[in-house]
Enzyme design. Structure first.
Site, mmCIF file in Angstrom:
data_model
loop_
_atom_site.group_PDB
_atom_site.id
_atom_site.type_symbol
_atom_site.label_atom_id
_atom_site.label_comp_id
_atom_site.label_asym_id
_atom_site.label_seq_id
_atom_site.Cartn_x
_atom_site.Cartn_y
_atom_site.Cartn_z
ATOM 1 N N GLU A 77 -0.948 6.178 -0.091
ATOM 2 C CA GLU A 77 -1.974 5.963 0.955
ATOM 3 C C GLU A 77 -3.260 5.398 0.365
ATOM 4 O OE1 GLU A 77 -2.307 9.661 3.177
ATOM 5 O OE2 GLU A 77 -0.630 9.078 4.435
ATOM 6 N N GLU A 132 6.868 8.947 5.153
ATOM 7 C CA GLU A 132 6.266 10.164 5.702
ATOM 8 C C GLU A 132 6.186 10.029 7.211
ATOM 9 O OE1 GLU A 132 2.493 11.565 4.180
ATOM 10 O OE2 GLU A 132 2.976 10.872 2.157
#
Ligand code: P53
Length: 478
Positions: free
Chosen positions: A178, A376
């Protein structure tokens, strides 16, 4: 006529990160990571970042769910669910406890050898993130984290050691988890977890963020090149947090505002994939008069170290409107996002939007034309253990089912090239954002609460049997 289902070799599995489940924070020579100096928060408050480890504070990652000593039993449960892959990270501080050493720590390397062997025993393919919010804390105090160009080579050394050591065990890699969270530079969480940056009052936060991001993008590109040289079969991806930002209305100003906000949050992907900065961000830096230290050699590295696929997380979507006085479409992620009246929220305020996953898969495909990997997705929720020990997590099944439906539509109807799907926190673990144990994502329940009490006993939730059937049927039985 309906198209075929998901690819035969689709990578179903689950995802975690070392610091959120391993515990054993000082075992085997491990050093202190940024996660080790973060306390527990709440649904409404981020975690406190302390100056070093302070006595009397509670640090949930220190023990986490003690996966370090339970991994064999846990992987056996993953195998029972039929996992084809397991995404985890390598805790940087197990390999380089301080981060600037020249030689790696053998105990740490050995741990991941054993862990990957255990996965491979069940034909579970390891999918490995190199940097997942667990930078050595020493690199923060001694070097200022990724403010410092020296961090490029520390990361590259770490990456190279891992690639070399596990070249016959791990094929799928990601560099920085991320990486784009830090675009939200006005709060303190993402700068610290992404980049080990602790802002001072006098700092120009935004400029520092772009500089740190640049160093990480260069470090990632160098690692990609080295990885491919070590094993040409490696698939090395980037990892983006995808939270699409919708315009509040079809008012042209709102549309353009959403586009500008998306650019600010997702240019990271352009650099990873195309190997260069898009014009909009270069012009923005110029307008802001940012002085960034970017060399020609850096740009060459970026060009030659583009990724093989895009890994991304997807939990929710957001929205934005153009304010009347915002003539230049300025964007402050901390204050400008607005609620979406058409979707529901989780207890943590995350907006639940399954169609947004299909939108995201199409958006990424239109932008980048690379294989995608949903590494995810999931529903953080309070679970209730019944008297007989069972957990009826129908809400989690509903969330996942609706997202998987949209994922399938993206593949079957839209032709998206999708490698796999690994729901987040397949076993309950410490929340990254709040440090809570009771924000649970797992198919496997772990007996532990927000204060650290509990037996650490594992048990199957209702979603365990459900997900097993989903995998067995390759997504046909939902
Ligand atoms: P937690 C914010 C927004 C989207 C994803 O998050 C995020 C975050 C950071 O909190 O992080 C990713 O645990 C991250 C994982 C994290 C997971 O999403 O706050 O890659 O480490 O645990 C879920 O509920």
């Amino acid at each position: 006529m309906k198209n075929r289902g998901l690819p035969k070799d689709f990578l179903w599995g689950g995802a975690v990160a070392a610091h959120q489940l391993e515990g054993a924070w000082q075992v085997g020579g491990k050093g202190i990571s940024v996660a080790d100096v973060m306390t527990v928060g709440s649904p409404k408050s981020y975690r406190k970042i302390t100056e070093g480890v302070i006595e009397g504070e509670y640090y949930p990652n220190h023990e986490a769910i003690d996966f370090y000593h339970h991994y064999k039993g846990d992987i056996k449960l993953f195998a029972e669910m039929g996992f084809k892959c397991f995404r985890t990270s390598i805790a940087w501080t197990r390999i380089f406890p301080k981060g600037d050493e020249l030689a790696p720590n053998e105990d740490g390397l050995k741990f991941y050898d054993d862990l990957f062997d255990e996965c491979l025993k069940y034909n579970i393919e390891p999918v490995v993130t190199l940097s997942h919010f667990e930078l050595p804390y020493y690199l923060v105090t001694e070097y200022g984290g990724f403010r410092n160009r020296k961090l490029i080579n520390f990361f590259v050394r770490f990456a190279e050691v891992c690639f070399e050591r596990y070249k016959n065990k791990v094929k799928y890699w990601m560099t920085f988890n991320e990486i784009n969270n830090q675009a939200n530079f006005n709060e303190d969480f993402a700068p610290f977890t992404n980049s080990g940056i602790f802002y001072k009052q006098s700092d120009d936060r935004e400029q520092i963020m772009y500089q740190a991001a640049h160093y990480e993008l260069v470090a990632s590109a160098k690692a990609v090149q080295i990885g491919h040289a070590i094993n040409p079969d490696f698939k090395i991806g980037c990892m983006l947090a995808m939270i699409p930002i919708y315009p509040e209305t079809c008012k042209p100003g709102d549309i353009l505002m959403a586009q500008k906000a998306m650019e600010r949050k997702y240019f990271f992907g352009d650099v990873h994939v195309h190997g260069e900065y898009p014009n909009h961000i270069k012009n923005y830096w110029q307008r802001k008069d940012f002085k960034l230290y970017i060399t020609n050699q850096d740009l060459e590295f970026l060009k030659n170290g583009t990724v093989d696929y895009i890994g991304f997380s997807y939990y929710m979507s957001n929205a934005i409107r153009k304010k009347e006085d915002n003539e230049s479409y300025e964007y402050n992620e901390k204050t400008d996002l607005i609620g979406n009246q058409y979707v529901k929220k989780s207890d943590w305020g995350w907006q639940i939007d399954p169609e947004g996953l299909r939108y995201t898969l199409n958006w990424l495909t239109d932008m980048y034309r690379l294989p995608l990997f949903i590494v995810e997705n999931g529903f953080g929720a309070y679970d209730k253990v019944e008297a007989d020990g069972s957990v009826h997590d129908a809400y989690r099944i509903d969330y996942l089912r609706e997202h998987i439906k949209q994922m399938k539509l993206a593949v079957e109807e839209d032709g998206v090239d999708l490698m796999g799907y690994t729901p987040w926190g397949c076993i309950d673990l410490v929340s990254a954002g709040t440090g809570e144990m009771e924000k649970r994502y797992g198919f496997i329940y772990v007996d532990k609460d927000n204060k650290g009490n509990g037996s650490l006993k594992r048990s199957r939730k209702a979603s365990f049997a459900w997900f097993k059937r989903v995998i067995e049927s390759n997504g046909e039985v939902l």
